[in-house]
Design an enzyme around this catalytic site. Sequence first.
Site, PDB file in Angstrom:
ATOM      1  N   GLY A  41       0.777  -1.359   0.009  1.00  0.00           N
ATOM      2  CA  GLY A  41       0.039  -0.051  -0.112  1.00  0.00           C
ATOM      3  C   GLY A  41       0.981   0.976   0.240  1.00  0.00           C
ATOM      4  N   LEU A  42       0.315   2.382  -0.216  1.00  0.00           N
ATOM      5  CA  LEU A  42       1.083   3.826  -0.224  1.00  0.00           C
ATOM      6  C   LEU A  42       1.799   3.929   1.154  1.00  0.00           C
ATOM      7  CD1 LEU A  42      -1.594   5.916  -1.958  1.00  0.00           C
ATOM      8  CD2 LEU A  42       0.399   5.056  -2.960  1.00  0.00           C
ATOM      9  N   SER A  43       2.656   4.874   1.005  1.00  0.00           N
ATOM     10  CA  SER A  43       3.309   5.402   2.393  1.00  0.00           C
ATOM     11  C   SER A  43       2.024   6.085   3.177  1.00  0.00           C
ATOM     12  CB  SER A  43       4.409   6.519   2.006  1.00  0.00           C
ATOM     13  OG  SER A  43       4.828   6.877   3.123  1.00  0.00           O
ATOM     14  N   GLY A  44       1.968   5.647   4.507  1.00  0.00           N
ATOM     15  CA  GLY A  44       1.003   6.176   5.214  1.00  0.00           C
ATOM     16  C   GLY A  44      -0.348   5.756   5.174  1.00  0.00           C
ATOM     17  N   SER A  45      -0.400   4.379   4.510  1.00  0.00           N
ATOM     18  CA  SER A  45      -1.608   3.720   4.200  1.00  0.00           C
ATOM     19  C   SER A  45      -1.975   2.735   5.621  1.00  0.00           C
ATOM     20  CB  SER A  45      -1.495   2.694   3.045  1.00  0.00           C
ATOM     21  OG  SER A  45      -0.462   1.906   3.457  1.00  0.00           O
ATOM     22  N   GLY A  46      -0.976   2.675   6.484  1.00  0.00           N
ATOM     23  CA  GLY A  46      -1.118   1.954   7.590  1.00  0.00           C
ATOM     24  C   GLY A  46      -0.529   0.557   7.781  1.00  0.00           C
ATOM     25  N   LYS A  47       0.412   0.123   6.811  1.00  0.00           N
ATOM     26  CA  LYS A  47       0.791  -1.251   6.680  1.00  0.00           C
ATOM     27  C   LYS A  47       1.618  -1.603   7.923  1.00  0.00           C
ATOM     28  CE  LYS A  47       3.506  -0.128   3.083  1.00  0.00           C
ATOM     29  NZ  LYS A  47       3.049   1.144   3.057  1.00  0.00           N
ATOM     30  N   SER A  48       2.479  -0.788   8.398  1.00  0.00           N
ATOM     31  CA  SER A  48       3.397  -1.109   9.568  1.00  0.00           C
ATOM     32  C   SER A  48       2.480  -1.323  10.868  1.00  0.00           C
ATOM     33  CB  SER A  48       4.497  -0.213   9.544  1.00  0.00           C
ATOM     34  OG  SER A  48       5.341  -0.117   8.617  1.00  0.00           O
ATOM     35  N   SER A 115       6.169  -1.651  -2.122  1.00  0.00           N
ATOM     36  CA  SER A 115       6.123  -2.781  -3.144  1.00  0.00           C
ATOM     37  C   SER A 115       5.319  -2.073  -4.194  1.00  0.00           C
ATOM     38  CB  SER A 115       5.907  -4.339  -2.866  1.00  0.00           C
ATOM     39  OG  SER A 115       4.861  -4.103  -1.890  1.00  0.00           O
TER      40      SER A 115
END
Length: 211
Positions: A41-48, A115
């Site tokens: 997902g985009l940066s800031g999407s909440g992946k981490s 990615s």
Amino acid sequence: MTENVSDKPENSNVVWHPTAVSPAERRAMHGHNPCVIWYTGLSGSGKSSIANAVDRLLFDRGCHTYLLDGDNVRHGLNRDLGFDDAARVENIRRISEVSKLMQNAGLIVGTAFISPFIADRALARELIGGHFIEVFIDTPLAECEKRDPKGLYQKARAGEIKHFTGISSPYETPISPEVHIRTTQLSIADAAAQVLSYLEQRQIIASLDLD
């Protein structure tokens, strides 16, 4: 000048060495099936945040896990890579190989990376095989910019960061991810629960007995 075949990464002199411990033995020891949960997902999407929440829940259940985070990996293994398209491809190739090794060890591996390219995620899926689970953290660009937890979008808009995904470099949306999480509709806890529910359905982990 004659080329030295021993310098090639792939040649007939390199032979896969079989291991004494079988995948079935590792599964029995760990008490769950191995897999790679690939968060994109985009940066800031909440992946981490979501990946960490899932990792915590799995660990608390007694699962053997490890989480590979994009920023953390670039502090060590991939510290030599930049952020242009070629470097991003190599970044994901290395992570795919590491993830496969950890999955072969019987772990449930989380990978939280932007990615951005479909082809790279497809190669990761091909390498890892049926143990690959793509989780699309679907957050609109406007919302990611609003959150901007690291101030990266502001820098990208100001031209201070080149090749920034969503601004000056594309993000290719997953076509058919195993898990599709829309963060504007779910809390982090609910999103993590959705991932665990899928793992239970796939029989990666056992369902909790609610009786």
